[in-house]
Each structure stands twice: as C-alpha cells, then as structure tokens.
Motif scaffolding. Structure first.
Motif, PDB file in Angstrom:
ATOM      1  N   ARG A   1       1.693   5.995   6.113  1.00  0.00           N
ATOM      2  CA  ARG A   1       2.255   7.194   6.730  1.00  0.00           C
ATOM      3  C   ARG A   1       3.149   6.768   7.880  1.00  0.00           C
ATOM      4  O   ARG A   1       2.750   5.981   8.714  1.00  0.00           O
ATOM      5  CB  ARG A   1       1.144   8.105   7.253  1.00  0.00           C
TER       6      ARG A   1
ATOM      7  N   ASP B   1       0.844  -1.177   0.000  1.00  0.00           N
ATOM      8  CA  ASP B   1       0.000   0.000   0.000  1.00  0.00           C
ATOM      9  C   ASP B   1       0.887   1.236   0.000  1.00  0.00           C
ATOM     10  O   ASP B   1       1.714   1.414   0.874  1.00  0.00           O
ATOM     11  CB  ASP B   1      -0.896  -0.020   1.235  1.00  0.00           C
TER      12      ASP B   1
ATOM     13  N   THR C   1       0.046   4.230   0.562  1.00  0.00           N
ATOM     14  CA  THR C   1      -0.457   5.294   1.421  1.00  0.00           C
ATOM     15  C   THR C   1      -0.012   5.135   2.872  1.00  0.00           C
ATOM     16  O   THR C   1      -0.618   5.685   3.768  1.00  0.00           O
ATOM     17  CB  THR C   1      -1.998   5.345   1.372  1.00  0.00           C
TER      18      THR C   1
ATOM     19  N   THR D   1      -4.072  -0.111  12.125  1.00  0.00           N
ATOM     20  CA  THR D   1      -5.131  -0.231  11.117  1.00  0.00           C
ATOM     21  C   THR D   1      -6.038   0.999  11.155  1.00  0.00           C
ATOM     22  O   THR D   1      -6.368   1.562  10.105  1.00  0.00           O
ATOM     23  CB  THR D   1      -5.962  -1.510  11.342  1.00  0.00           C
ATOM     24  N   GLU D   2      -6.421   1.408  12.342  1.00  0.00           N
ATOM     25  CA  GLU D   2      -7.266   2.599  12.488  1.00  0.00           C
ATOM     26  C   GLU D   2      -6.506   3.871  12.073  1.00  0.00           C
ATOM     27  O   GLU D   2      -7.039   4.704  11.337  1.00  0.00           O
ATOM     28  CB  GLU D   2      -7.750   2.734  13.935  1.00  0.00           C
ATOM     29  N   GLU D   3      -5.280   3.993  12.544  1.00  0.00           N
ATOM     30  CA  GLU D   3      -4.480   5.184  12.264  1.00  0.00           C
ATOM     31  C   GLU D   3      -4.211   5.355  10.770  1.00  0.00           C
ATOM     32  O   GLU D   3      -4.277   6.462  10.240  1.00  0.00           O
ATOM     33  CB  GLU D   3      -3.157   5.083  13.026  1.00  0.00           C
ATOM     34  N   GLN D   4      -3.904   4.253  10.095  1.00  0.00           N
ATOM     35  CA  GLN D   4      -3.580   4.300   8.666  1.00  0.00           C
ATOM     36  C   GLN D   4      -4.832   4.251   7.785  1.00  0.00           C
ATOM     37  O   GLN D   4      -4.738   4.326   6.570  1.00  0.00           O
ATOM     38  CB  GLN D   4      -2.643   3.140   8.299  1.00  0.00           C
ATOM     39  N   LYS D   5      -5.995   4.064   8.436  1.00  0.00           N
ATOM     40  CA  LYS D   5      -7.275   3.939   7.726  1.00  0.00           C
ATOM     41  C   LYS D   5      -7.263   2.758   6.751  1.00  0.00           C
ATOM     42  O   LYS D   5      -7.737   2.859   5.613  1.00  0.00           O
ATOM     43  CB  LYS D   5      -7.653   5.248   7.036  1.00  0.00           C
ATOM     44  N   TRP D   6      -6.689   1.643   7.229  1.00  0.00           N
ATOM     45  CA  TRP D   6      -6.680   0.421   6.444  1.00  0.00           C
ATOM     46  C   TRP D   6      -7.997  -0.306   6.618  1.00  0.00           C
ATOM     47  O   TRP D   6      -8.757  -0.043   7.543  1.00  0.00           O
ATOM     48  CB  TRP D   6      -5.530  -0.490   6.890  1.00  0.00           C
ATOM     49  N   THR D   7      -8.254  -1.271   5.755  1.00  0.00           N
ATOM     50  CA  THR D   7      -9.494  -2.046   5.814  1.00  0.00           C
ATOM     51  C   THR D   7      -9.400  -3.135   6.882  1.00  0.00           C
ATOM     52  O   THR D   7      -8.312  -3.474   7.351  1.00  0.00           O
ATOM     53  CB  THR D   7      -9.775  -2.717   4.463  1.00  0.00           C
TER      54      THR D   7
END
Length: 105
Positions: A6, A2, A4, A66-72
């Motif tokens: 950060r 991915d 994206t 997962t939440e921080e990176q806005k992953w699925t």
C-alpha cells in the motif's frame, strides 16, 4: 514482489531513506581511502556520522513499514540485512518498496 504493498507516506519516506543510505555507503567507500592513505580525516568523520544516522533511521523505518504493511518478520530481516550489505538498499528499494503503479509508469 508482494502485490499487497500500500502506498503510504511512511513507505515513500522509507524509499528515499533507502536510497540515501545507499549513497552514504558509497560516500563512505570514497572517504575511507582518504582517511587511511592520505590521512585526510574530516570527510570520513562527516560521512561516517551521516551514514550512521541514516543507518539508524533506515532500520527504524524498516520496522515501521513492516508493521504498517503487515509484512512478516522475515521481510523485516531481509530489509535489515540489506542495510549491512553495500549497495543492497538500492535493490531493496526497487524490489520490495515500489508499488505496481510505480513500476508501470
């Protein structure tokens, strides 16, 4: 990979936790024969406790990242399943947790 990702403090910590969890899994494979073949139980108790603690921390950080990176949730499931498969956390650290800038250094 991915693109994206950060770089954050949580991600850096998770990267170290993934490696430590993988090492504890290896140590557990070493202490299990000591326990069952040689009846030396203390190393297994210590490593088992450390491995259990690292497992819990790994899963918590997997969720936080997962939440921080806005992953699925699919990505979270991959991270979680990796914690159950021996040596998979090393793969996860390399494949999913490194940013492109880290890979090109």
């Amino acid at each position: 990979m991915d693109s994206t990702i950060r770089e954050t403090k949580t991600l850096k910590n998770f990267r170290w936790i993934a490696i430590a969890e993988g090492i504890s899994y290896i140590a557990f494979f070493i202490t299990m024969p000591l326990k069952y073949m040689m009846e030396i139980t203390m190393p297994n108790k210590i490593v088992g406790m450390a491995h259990g603690l690292l497992f819990v921390i790994y899963v918590v950080f997997a969720y936080l990242v997962t939440e921080e990176q806005k992953w699925t949730m699919k990505r979270f499931a991959i991270l979680f399943i990796a914690s159950l498969v021996p040596f998979a956390t090393f793969y996860i650290e390399k494949k999913y947790l490194r940013t492109k800038t880290l890979e090109h250094k």
